[in-house]
Design a protein around this motif. Structure first.
Motif, PDB file in Angstrom:
ATOM      1  N   ASP A  37       0.811  -1.222   0.000  1.00 56.55           N
ATOM      2  CA  ASP A  37       0.000   0.000   0.000  1.00 56.55           C
ATOM      3  C   ASP A  37       0.844   1.271   0.000  1.00 56.55           C
ATOM      4  O   ASP A  37       0.316   2.363   0.155  1.00 56.55           O
ATOM      5  CB  ASP A  37      -0.908   0.033   1.245  1.00 56.55           C
ATOM      6  CG  ASP A  37      -2.363   0.234   0.878  1.00 56.55           C
ATOM      7  OD1 ASP A  37      -2.624   0.613  -0.273  1.00 56.55           O
ATOM      8  OD2 ASP A  37      -3.226   0.026   1.742  1.00 56.55           O
ATOM      9  N   THR A  38       2.154   1.155  -0.125  1.00 52.09           N
ATOM     10  CA  THR A  38       3.025   2.340  -0.007  1.00 52.09           C
ATOM     11  C   THR A  38       3.991   2.460  -1.187  1.00 52.09           C
ATOM     12  O   THR A  38       5.039   3.067  -1.080  1.00 52.09           O
ATOM     13  CB  THR A  38       3.852   2.266   1.289  1.00 52.09           C
ATOM     14  OG1 THR A  38       4.584   1.031   1.302  1.00 52.09           O
ATOM     15  CG2 THR A  38       2.982   2.343   2.524  1.00 52.09           C
ATOM     16  N   SER A  39       3.644   1.883  -2.310  1.00 52.14           N
ATOM     17  CA  SER A  39       4.457   1.871  -3.535  1.00 52.14           C
ATOM     18  C   SER A  39       5.879   1.355  -3.334  1.00 52.14           C
ATOM     19  O   SER A  39       6.786   1.740  -4.042  1.00 52.14           O
ATOM     20  CB  SER A  39       4.459   3.222  -4.260  1.00 52.14           C
ATOM     21  OG  SER A  39       4.785   4.272  -3.402  1.00 52.14           O
ATOM     22  N   ASN A  40       6.065   0.484  -2.370  1.00 51.57           N
ATOM     23  CA  ASN A  40       7.389  -0.106  -2.166  1.00 51.57           C
ATOM     24  C   ASN A  40       7.506  -1.528  -2.719  1.00 51.57           C
ATOM     25  O   ASN A  40       8.543  -1.876  -3.257  1.00 51.57           O
ATOM     26  CB  ASN A  40       7.725  -0.134  -0.666  1.00 51.57           C
ATOM     27  CG  ASN A  40       8.203   1.215  -0.165  1.00 51.57           C
ATOM     28  OD1 ASN A  40       9.287   1.666  -0.517  1.00 51.57           O
ATOM     29  ND2 ASN A  40       7.381   1.873   0.621  1.00 51.57           N
ATOM     30  N   LYS A  73       2.661   1.161 -10.299  1.00 49.69           N
ATOM     31  CA  LYS A  73       2.236   0.615  -9.011  1.00 49.69           C
ATOM     32  C   LYS A  73       0.814   1.099  -8.760  1.00 49.69           C
ATOM     33  O   LYS A  73       0.582   2.272  -8.471  1.00 49.69           O
ATOM     34  CB  LYS A  73       3.216   1.061  -7.924  1.00 49.69           C
ATOM     35  CG  LYS A  73       4.579   0.417  -8.123  1.00 49.69           C
ATOM     36  CD  LYS A  73       5.577   0.692  -7.036  1.00 49.69           C
ATOM     37  CE  LYS A  73       6.806  -0.205  -7.250  1.00 49.69           C
ATOM     38  NZ  LYS A  73       7.878   0.083  -6.278  1.00 49.69           N
ATOM     39  N   CYS A 113      -1.333   0.748  -6.505  1.00 48.60           N
ATOM     40  CA  CYS A 113      -1.791   1.193  -5.185  1.00 48.60           C
ATOM     41  C   CYS A 113      -1.579   2.683  -5.021  1.00 48.60           C
ATOM     42  O   CYS A 113      -2.012   3.272  -4.037  1.00 48.60           O
ATOM     43  CB  CYS A 113      -1.051   0.448  -4.070  1.00 48.60           C
ATOM     44  SG  CYS A 113       0.659   0.993  -3.829  1.00 48.60           S
ATOM     45  N   THR A 114      -0.893   3.303  -5.974  1.00 45.36           N
ATOM     46  CA  THR A 114      -0.559   4.715  -5.853  1.00 45.36           C
ATOM     47  C   THR A 114      -1.133   5.485  -7.036  1.00 45.36           C
ATOM     48  O   THR A 114      -0.643   6.547  -7.400  1.00 45.36           O
ATOM     49  CB  THR A 114       0.977   4.870  -5.720  1.00 45.36           C
ATOM     50  OG1 THR A 114       1.403   3.991  -4.680  1.00 45.36           O
ATOM     51  CG2 THR A 114       1.398   6.280  -5.330  1.00 45.36           C
ATOM     52  N   GLY A 169      12.323  -2.380  -7.927  1.00 48.85           N
ATOM     53  CA  GLY A 169      11.274  -1.759  -7.125  1.00 48.85           C
ATOM     54  C   GLY A 169      10.237  -2.765  -6.667  1.00 48.85           C
ATOM     55  O   GLY A 169       9.126  -2.381  -6.312  1.00 48.85           O
TER      56      GLY A 169
END
Lengths: 296, 157
Positions: free
Chosen positions: B40-43, B57, B59-60, B130
């Protein structure tokens, strides 16, 4: 589960339309570009706009061209596009050095150059790179455009001179023949924000430094720059002694804070060491550029 | 608001809240649960899919931002019941264990081979840098992508 709070969405179809939308929705509107900084902030409720004005579809702001002796970067150019642009790398290797270590390849596909600058995170790599290059930010508002030096663009953490109702539309970087530039960053892991980072741009006259730009990220440098260190370099022989002194001065003027990325004294050390490393590579590149110009 | 998105070649439209994230639109509104919802944090990159022709990504990104655009998910990789060479590569080289990162890895791998048909191991590693895999240590993922690249070169020859 992290989701943004309730928000309205408006898609701009031109710069004029974006400005009209921003005027209509006022201070509770927020400009959305790639969203890769804004959406995480919205998830955390650090920002809570009522309306998003999505400028991400304005292809008219997505370009990279050389006009005369100026590199012009449209604000909606994606990080990956800046990294892939040979004209950017040829004139300003610092931009490619920096882009290679910004986030990861997937994030760079969608995040925009202008979005990163307007987010104005104190650790933003491009802010330091453009400060080193003495770039100019072009801001468009209802009354036309105005140009602001990169070093006056940021007014504080997460704050810029872009006013309510205005848009950052272009970044202009003056091309100096025979100049060299470089960016050095230390992060905890690949793709992370820097613990500390430094960029340098150098022009030589023979072996004497004729012009110097130093940008710093994440170490509490005002306006992402190190003007005192730059001044110490002008007229000096481009050798280790002058570079070390500039690093020391840059560190003295930095105001890093201790956080989860590292203690203040380590960040101050990085300000010095990374300034020296960036200067060293910038000088080497300026020498190489000078050689190829003479042989040219 | 009403949005219309071309998902894997099929026009899909829905009434959504503008704050809906693209990953939730794809999974919860459309029932395409191949794309995973991870950090949920683009990681972590579990949610990577293509928006137009670019891996992102999801989620972002808001579903609203995808209105009028094309999305390609892992469900869109196979052709007429035949798995894409990158999917075959992951199966052949044991490129997955728990499978959580796999859809994102596959979408990035497909994009990489479309743009760089003969990547070096370093280029593969950089492309997936990523994205997080907690099972394989990445070694077999890199092997899988290189296997697919070889396969496609041989198919073309």
């Amino acid at each position: 589960m992290q989701v943004p709070a309730y928000v309205e969405y408006e898609r701009a179809t031109s710069v004029e339309h974006a400005l009209a939308l921003l005027a209509r929705f006022g201070p509770r509107a927020q400009v959305l570009a790639g969203g890769h900084s804004l959406i995480p902030m919205m998830k955390l409720r650090l920002v809570q706009p009522e309306t998003l004005v999505d400028v991400g579809h304005l292809t008219e702001l997505r370009y990279l061209t050389v006009t005369g002796s100026v590199l012009r970067i449209g604000a909606l150019t994606r990080h990956a596009e800046l990294l892939a642009a040979p004209e950017a790398g040829r004139h300003f290797p610092i931009l490619h050095d920096a882009e290679r270590v910004i986030a990861d390849p997937i994030v760079r596909q969608w995040g925009t150059v202008g979005g990163s600058l307007c987010q104005a995170d104190p650790s933003e790599d491009l802010s330091a790179a453009f400060a080193a290059l003495n770039a100019t930010m072009v801001i468009t508002g209802p009354d036309g455009t105005r140009a602001v030096p990169a070093r006056q663009f940021h007014t504080g953490p997460y704050e810029t001179v872009v006013a309510q109702g205005e848009l950052l539309t272009e970044i202009q970087v003056p091309i100096t023949p025979g100049a060299g530039s470089a960016y050095e960053k230390v992060g905890r892991r690949v793709g992370d924000w820097p613990v500390g980072a430094a960029g340098a741009a150098i022009r030589l006259d023979g072996d004497v430094i004729a012009a110097a730009g130093i940008g710093l990220a994440a170490v509490g440098a005002e306006h992402f720059a190190a003007p005192e260190a730059e001044r110490s370099l002008i007229g000096a022989q481009a050798g280790e002694q002058a570079l070390a002194r500039a690093g020391q001065i840059a560190a003295e003027h930095a105001r890093p804070v201790t956080d989860q990325r590292g203690p203040a004294d380590y960040k101050r050390h990085l300000a010095s060491e990374l300034t020296v490393r960036a200067l060293r590579r910038a000088v080497a590149r300026a020498r190489a550029a000078g050689r190829s110009a003479r042989e040219g | 608001m009403r949005i219309a998105v071309d998902v894997n070649g099929v026009e899909r439209s829905a009434d959504i809240e503008p704050r809906l994230l693209l990953i939730h639109f794809i999974r919860d509104e459309l029932g395409l649960t191949g794309s995973h919802w991870g950090c949920d944090t683009s990681n972590c990159g579990a949610c990577v899919l293509w928006l137009d022709d670019t891996p992102v990504k999801s989620c972002t990104i808001l579903a609203a931002m995808a209105d009028g655009h094309r999305v390609r998910t892992v469900e869109g990789l196979e052709r007429d019941g035949v798995l894409d060479p990158v999917q075959q590569g992951f199966a052949h080289c044991h490129g997955l264990q728990c499978g959580f990162c796999t859809p994102g890895m596959l979408m990035t791998a497909r994009w990489l081979l479309d743009h760089c048909p003969d990547p070096t191991p370093t280029q593969v590693r950089e492309a997936i840098s990523g994205q997080v895999c907690r099972c394989t240590g990445y070694e077999n993922i890199v092997r899988s992508v290189l296997w697919a690249a070889r396969q496609e070169r041989e198919n073309r020859a």
